[in-house]
Design an enzyme around this catalytic site. Structure first.
Site, PDB file in Angstrom:
ATOM      1  N   LYS A  51      39.952  43.949 125.505  1.00 55.08           N
ATOM      2  CA  LYS A  51      40.479  44.381 126.808  1.00 55.08           C
ATOM      3  C   LYS A  51      40.688  45.895 126.831  1.00 55.08           C
ATOM      4  CE  LYS A  51      42.358  39.849 127.705  1.00 55.08           C
ATOM      5  NZ  LYS A  51      43.445  38.882 127.533  1.00 55.08           N
ATOM      6  N   GLN A  95      49.459  39.097 126.349  1.00 53.87           N
ATOM      7  CA  GLN A  95      48.463  38.220 125.748  1.00 53.87           C
ATOM      8  C   GLN A  95      49.116  36.892 125.366  1.00 53.87           C
ATOM      9  OE1 GLN A  95      45.059  38.878 125.410  1.00 53.87           O
ATOM     10  NE2 GLN A  95      44.988  36.728 124.810  1.00 53.87           N
ATOM     11  N   ASP A 118      46.483  39.062 135.540  1.00 57.18           N
ATOM     12  CA  ASP A 118      45.967  37.759 135.117  1.00 57.18           C
ATOM     13  C   ASP A 118      45.964  36.753 136.267  1.00 57.18           C
ATOM     14  OD1 ASP A 118      45.064  37.648 132.493  1.00 57.18           O
ATOM     15  OD2 ASP A 118      47.090  37.497 131.648  1.00 57.18           O
TER      16      ASP A 118
END
Ligand code: NAP
Length: 284
Positions: A51, A95, A118
């Site tokens: 990422k 995460q 997200d």
């Protein structure tokens, strides 16, 4: 036809990079994405690294905050609160999974829904189900883009999604439904799964079991989307939920693993960060 998520993701990231250059001219700065990792899970460490690399590639400011496994829930929530309040931060991602002593749902809800790249925050989830503008979760968003790229008509088709998690299966089903597919959601208690799968024009597997979808479960000419990520114990390589070798000749369209849904998920994360940045700038 094999849909290369890798190639499409590259094109999407290229377009984002062009837009980022304009952001700099128009707004005086580029989008800033912050990724938080708690602990040292090897898979999570590798996802976080990718990422960061993607953020760099598209020209974002990318910050990775690595916290020790022993970080308390309150410490993490305090950090998220300070990032929420920081006007120079546009996207925040923790995460997952977080260590067991931290309540994942509290963490997801703590991130400002306007910085929730997200698309997991309850307000974004609710907006998706109410067909309101929202941050779309990256994996199903990526799958829809792949279907569009391959010219797959969704309207009126029978879609079967195997898996009902909040991050993949459920939003995937909803996004197909919103495009007027007739959707069946299958799960671990589904009876006659092979029979249900054989009825699918579009079959999406998001189970997490190696070679779970066999040739017998796929109708000739079906579109097969493999979301699963598994490690083949024999070869040590990444592989999906679909027995690719035997299913590919039967499918009209199929996504490979690796190189399919994975890269698209990452590209959509970059797109979500840009979208969060632009909506913030346009709210001013
Ligand atoms: P998850 O939360 O573990 O969900 C798995 C789903 O599969 C559950 O709904 C479960 O049913 C269902 N399932 C399990 N065994 C089954 C069976 N025998 N028959 C039918 N359904 C069964 O996993 P997830 O987070 O949704 O992820 C699914 C897979 O996608 C994993 O391999 C993950 O690594 C991968 N993934 C890939 C990406 C990407 O970017 N490529 C992104 C996210 C996830 P129940 O609900 O009944 O338990």
């Amino acid at each position: 036809m094999i849909i290369s998520g890798k190639d499409l993701a590259l094109r999407i990231k290229h377009d984002i990079a062009e837009k980022v250059k304009e952001c700099e001219k128009k707004y005086g700065r580029v989008p800033h994405q912050v990724v938080i990792l708690v602990g040292e899970d090897p898979a999570s460490m590798s996802y976080v690294k990718s990422k960061g690399k993607d953020a760099e590639q598209v020209g974002f400011k990318g910050t990775t905050i690595r916290l020790p496994e022993s970080t308390s829930e309150q410490e993490l929530l305090d950090l998220i609160a300070s990032l929420n309040a920081d006007g120079g931060v546009d996207g925040i991602l923790v995460q997952l999974p977080v260590p067991e002593h931290i309540d994942e749902s509290k963490v997801i809800a703590a991130i400002s829904h306007e910085k929730d790249v997200d698309g997991f925050h309850p307000l974004n989830v609710a907006a998706l189900w109410q067909k309101n503008p929202c941050v779309n979760p990256c994996t199903p968003k990526g799958v829809i883009k792949m279907l569009e790229e391959a010219g797959v008509e969704i309207e009126g088709k029978r879609a079967v999604v195997i898996g009902r998690s909040n991050i993949v299966g459920l939003p995937m089903a909803k996004m197909l439904l919103d495009r007027n597919a007739t959707v069946t959601v299958a799960h671990s208690r589904t009876r006659d799964l092979p029979e249900i799968c054989r009825q699918a024009d579009i079959l999406v597997a998001a189970v997490g079991r190696l070679r779970f979808i066999t040739e017998e479960m796929v109708a000739p000419g079906a579109v097969v989307i493999d979301v699963g990520v598994n490690r083949d114990p024999e070869t040590g390589k990444l592989a999906g939920d679909v027995d690719y070798e035997h299913v590919a000749p039967k499918a009209s369209v199929i996504t490979p693993v690796p190189g399919g849904v994975g890269p698209m998920t990452r590209a959509c994360l970059m797109e979500n960060t840009l979208e969060c940045f632009l909506s913030k700038m346009n709210r001013r």
